[in-house]
Scaffold this motif. Sequence first.
Motif, mmCIF file in Angstrom:
data_model
loop_
_atom_site.group_PDB
_atom_site.id
_atom_site.type_symbol
_atom_site.label_atom_id
_atom_site.label_comp_id
_atom_site.label_asym_id
_atom_site.label_seq_id
_atom_site.Cartn_x
_atom_site.Cartn_y
_atom_site.Cartn_z
ATOM 1 N N LEU A 170 -9.432 19.654 -21.158
ATOM 2 C CA LEU A 170 -10.328 19.136 -20.128
ATOM 3 C C LEU A 170 -9.930 17.728 -19.712
ATOM 4 O O LEU A 170 -10.020 17.358 -18.539
ATOM 5 C CB LEU A 170 -11.767 19.146 -20.661
ATOM 6 N N ASP A 171 -9.453 16.955 -20.672
ATOM 7 C CA ASP A 171 -8.995 15.600 -20.351
ATOM 8 C C ASP A 171 -7.774 15.647 -19.434
ATOM 9 O O ASP A 171 -7.654 14.839 -18.501
ATOM 10 C CB ASP A 171 -8.655 14.861 -21.651
ATOM 11 N N ALA A 172 -6.880 16.581 -19.678
ATOM 12 C CA ALA A 172 -5.708 16.734 -18.814
ATOM 13 C C ALA A 172 -6.128 17.128 -17.397
ATOM 14 O O ALA A 172 -5.569 16.646 -16.401
ATOM 15 C CB ALA A 172 -4.756 17.774 -19.398
ATOM 16 N N GLN A 173 -7.125 18.035 -17.313
ATOM 17 C CA GLN A 173 -7.614 18.434 -15.992
ATOM 18 C C GLN A 173 -8.268 17.251 -15.274
ATOM 19 O O GLN A 173 -8.114 17.071 -14.068
ATOM 20 C CB GLN A 173 -8.605 19.593 -16.142
ATOM 21 N N THR A 174 -8.982 16.399 -16.017
ATOM 22 C CA THR A 174 -9.620 15.211 -15.428
ATOM 23 C C THR A 174 -8.580 14.240 -14.900
ATOM 24 O O THR A 174 -8.778 13.616 -13.850
ATOM 25 C CB THR A 174 -10.497 14.518 -16.486
ATOM 26 N N GLN A 175 -7.473 14.128 -15.600
ATOM 27 C CA GLN A 175 -6.410 13.246 -15.136
ATOM 28 C C GLN A 175 -5.847 13.705 -13.796
ATOM 29 O O GLN A 175 -5.549 12.891 -12.922
ATOM 30 C CB GLN A 175 -5.293 13.185 -16.174
ATOM 31 N N ILE A 176 -5.723 15.035 -13.632
ATOM 32 C CA ILE A 176 -5.235 15.551 -12.351
ATOM 33 C C ILE A 176 -6.230 15.241 -11.234
ATOM 34 O O ILE A 176 -5.850 14.806 -10.146
ATOM 35 C CB ILE A 176 -4.992 17.078 -12.442
ATOM 36 N N THR A 177 -7.525 15.450 -11.520
ATOM 37 C CA THR A 177 -8.551 15.157 -10.510
ATOM 38 C C THR A 177 -8.525 13.688 -10.120
ATOM 39 O O THR A 177 -8.597 13.331 -8.935
ATOM 40 C CB THR A 177 -9.937 15.526 -11.045
ATOM 41 N N THR A 178 -8.416 12.827 -11.123
ATOM 42 C CA THR A 178 -8.376 11.390 -10.860
ATOM 43 C C THR A 178 -7.148 11.017 -10.043
ATOM 44 O O THR A 178 -7.224 10.219 -9.091
ATOM 45 C CB THR A 178 -8.382 10.611 -12.183
ATOM 46 N N ALA A 179 -6.009 11.604 -10.391
ATOM 47 C CA ALA A 179 -4.776 11.303 -9.659
ATOM 48 C C ALA A 179 -4.876 11.764 -8.215
ATOM 49 O O ALA A 179 -4.421 11.077 -7.290
ATOM 50 C CB ALA A 179 -3.584 11.965 -10.349
ATOM 51 N N GLN A 180 -5.464 12.960 -8.011
ATOM 52 C CA GLN A 180 -5.640 13.456 -6.646
ATOM 53 C C GLN A 180 -6.526 12.513 -5.832
ATOM 54 O O GLN A 180 -6.233 12.188 -4.668
ATOM 55 C CB GLN A 180 -6.263 14.847 -6.664
ATOM 56 N N LEU A 181 -7.618 12.075 -6.440
ATOM 57 C CA LEU A 181 -8.550 11.196 -5.740
ATOM 58 C C LEU A 181 -7.889 9.860 -5.415
ATOM 59 O O LEU A 181 -8.019 9.341 -4.303
ATOM 60 C CB LEU A 181 -9.798 10.979 -6.601
ATOM 61 N N GLN A 182 -7.173 9.315 -6.377
ATOM 62 C CA GLN A 182 -6.519 8.027 -6.151
ATOM 63 C C GLN A 182 -5.441 8.128 -5.080
ATOM 64 O O GLN A 182 -5.254 7.219 -4.274
ATOM 65 C CB GLN A 182 -5.920 7.512 -7.464
ATOM 66 N N GLN A 183 -4.721 9.268 -5.063
ATOM 67 C CA GLN A 183 -3.710 9.439 -4.034
ATOM 68 C C GLN A 183 -4.344 9.536 -2.648
ATOM 69 O O GLN A 183 -3.863 8.953 -1.690
ATOM 70 C CB GLN A 183 -2.881 10.696 -4.309
ATOM 71 N N SER A 184 -5.460 10.270 -2.564
ATOM 72 C CA SER A 184 -6.157 10.391 -1.283
ATOM 73 C C SER A 184 -6.637 9.031 -0.801
ATOM 74 O O SER A 184 -6.464 8.665 0.362
ATOM 75 C CB SER A 184 -7.334 11.351 -1.421
ATOM 76 N N ILE A 185 -7.236 8.280 -1.712
ATOM 77 C CA ILE A 185 -7.723 6.944 -1.353
ATOM 78 C C ILE A 185 -6.566 6.041 -0.942
ATOM 79 O O ILE A 185 -6.646 5.305 0.049
ATOM 80 C CB ILE A 185 -8.508 6.336 -2.527
ATOM 81 N N SER A 186 -5.467 6.111 -1.692
ATOM 82 C CA SER A 186 -4.337 5.237 -1.388
ATOM 83 C C SER A 186 -3.711 5.579 -0.041
ATOM 84 O O SER A 186 -3.211 4.700 0.667
ATOM 85 C CB SER A 186 -3.282 5.330 -2.497
ATOM 86 N N LEU A 187 -3.741 6.877 0.351
ATOM 87 C CA LEU A 187 -3.205 7.245 1.656
ATOM 88 C C LEU A 187 -4.008 6.595 2.778
ATOM 89 O O LEU A 187 -3.443 6.030 3.725
ATOM 90 C CB LEU A 187 -3.216 8.767 1.822
ATOM 91 N N ALA A 241 0.831 -1.208 0.000
ATOM 92 C CA ALA A 241 0.000 0.000 0.000
ATOM 93 C C ALA A 241 0.860 1.251 0.000
ATOM 94 O O ALA A 241 0.518 2.255 -0.645
ATOM 95 C CB ALA A 241 -0.923 -0.017 1.221
ATOM 96 N N LYS A 242 1.994 1.228 0.719
ATOM 97 C CA LYS A 242 2.901 2.374 0.702
ATOM 98 C C LYS A 242 3.457 2.621 -0.704
ATOM 99 O O LYS A 242 3.540 3.769 -1.158
ATOM 100 C CB LYS A 242 4.052 2.138 1.682
ATOM 101 N N LYS A 243 3.828 1.542 -1.378
ATOM 102 C CA LYS A 243 4.357 1.688 -2.732
ATOM 103 C C LYS A 243 3.302 2.233 -3.685
ATOM 104 O O LYS A 243 3.594 3.041 -4.568
ATOM 105 C CB LYS A 243 4.876 0.337 -3.222
ATOM 106 N N VAL A 244 2.059 1.792 -3.500
ATOM 107 C CA VAL A 244 0.974 2.315 -4.330
ATOM 108 C C VAL A 244 0.806 3.813 -4.100
ATOM 109 O O VAL A 244 0.644 4.594 -5.039
ATOM 110 C CB VAL A 244 -0.345 1.573 -4.026
ATOM 111 N N TYR A 245 0.883 4.214 -2.825
ATOM 112 C CA TYR A 245 0.748 5.638 -2.512
ATOM 113 C C TYR A 245 1.878 6.441 -3.150
ATOM 114 O O TYR A 245 1.662 7.525 -3.694
ATOM 115 C CB TYR A 245 0.746 5.839 -0.999
ATOM 116 N N GLU A 246 3.098 5.913 -3.100
ATOM 117 C CA GLU A 246 4.230 6.610 -3.707
ATOM 118 C C GLU A 246 4.042 6.759 -5.207
ATOM 119 O O GLU A 246 4.352 7.808 -5.791
ATOM 120 C CB GLU A 246 5.522 5.842 -3.408
ATOM 121 N N SER A 247 3.520 5.701 -5.837
ATOM 122 C CA SER A 247 3.302 5.780 -7.284
ATOM 123 C C SER A 247 2.213 6.787 -7.626
ATOM 124 O O SER A 247 2.301 7.485 -8.643
ATOM 125 C CB SER A 247 2.931 4.401 -7.833
ATOM 126 N N LYS A 248 1.192 6.888 -6.777
ATOM 127 C CA LYS A 248 0.128 7.866 -7.023
ATOM 128 C C LYS A 248 0.674 9.284 -6.910
ATOM 129 O O LYS A 248 0.270 10.174 -7.674
ATOM 130 C CB LYS A 248 -1.015 7.670 -6.025
#
Length: 465
Positions: free
Chosen positions: A428-445, A392-399
Amino acid sequence: MKTFFLNIVSTIRANKRLWVLFLTLAKVSSTSAQSNMLNEYVQEGLRNSQTLKQQQFSLQKAVYALEEAKALFKPNISFNTTISAAQGGRKIEIPVGDLVNPVYTTLNALTNSTKFPQISNTSEQLVPKDFYDLRFKTTMPILNAEIKYNQAIKKEQISVQQTEIQVYKRELVRDIKIAYFNYLKATEAIKVYENALKILQESERVNESLIKNGSANPTVLVRTRNEISKIDAEISNAKGNQLNASAYFNFLLNKDFNAKIEIDNLDTSVLNLNLEEGHREELDKIQAGININKQLVGLSQSYKKLKVGASLDLGSQGRFAHIASSDKNFFNPNAFVLVGVSFDLPVYSFGRNQLKVKQAEMDLAALDTQAQQVKNQLALQAETAQNSLNSAKKVYESKASQISTADRYYRDMLRRYKEGSLNFIELLDAQTQITTAQLQQSISLFDVWQKWVEVERAKASYELK
């Protein structure tokens, strides 16, 4: 558009600070470093748990059972009385007249008188017509191995119940912490979506201005509003998850489902500290079970031992008719004292007792084998929990790395959009990627936190008071 870009940059920087906080190491204890608020919630849950209260009742019941077993060696006094009345049945014929009348006749002839009258034969009812049996009976075991083993078993059952309580406490601590992190995960998801919604709303305002000036195609506005609708739906779903997480968390604390949950800062440095191995109460439970089975083996073997008991009866028995015709005290004419000592030693039972001993020995052997298996299972649980935490730590680092990559990608897309070589859909697709990455990082934490709690449970590191 300037405000739109600044919102994106500020969001990325905020997540970078979160990442830096995660990498910061601090020498603090694993219990206090998590969150003072969370630890307070844990203690509140331990105090308010209805299940724990039920188990405390079961423990008290086991204590009473031990006291009962101890009382078996003490005298037992009871009052017994029997009053019976009967009519009919067999009779005993007594030829009193036939035996006495010839003598009386001779005496009357010798004395020339009638002082000795003739009497009739009589009969006595075998079942007494009126009878009472009144007694105080006292019994007391003097030598009885079964009572001794029973007392030892009750004592071990108290140990079993005590370990059950400790095991449940650890399970409750884990459940409360995981429920708390689930609530934080849902809350953080709402924040990410709401931030994305603000960016899209700002984008909508800018695009409306550009369309009025003839600098943008109206379809851009349609796509923006469509994305806003999607984010609104995600926010609604995240709020539903938050409500469910809140209700379950408050349920564990035995509070109102809608009670407010305080959010405290989490010191992520604790995630990089090695948790100390604690003592697993499950092993104590298995050992108590082994001790109980040893006592059961002794109990099954006690058939060979002599049992000695004593009894004392104080009472009175007789017929009511005799008492009614007597001027003496009610109890005195028929009072009695009966003292007895009993001995019980089995001689032969065709092997039944020996077979019971063999069955008890097999139960003990099976439990000994189970003890080793449980030790291996607990070790495996700790090992797999630690491996899951490391993953899980490695996943968080990758996010976190993905956020940095999405940031660079977005800035490149933004530059090209400003130059007019990129359409709004790609931006807009680039902005969506940032939102998705933020959400995934939060979840992974929070996934890391939950895996950390599993390690804490597997190693029994949490200090129970």
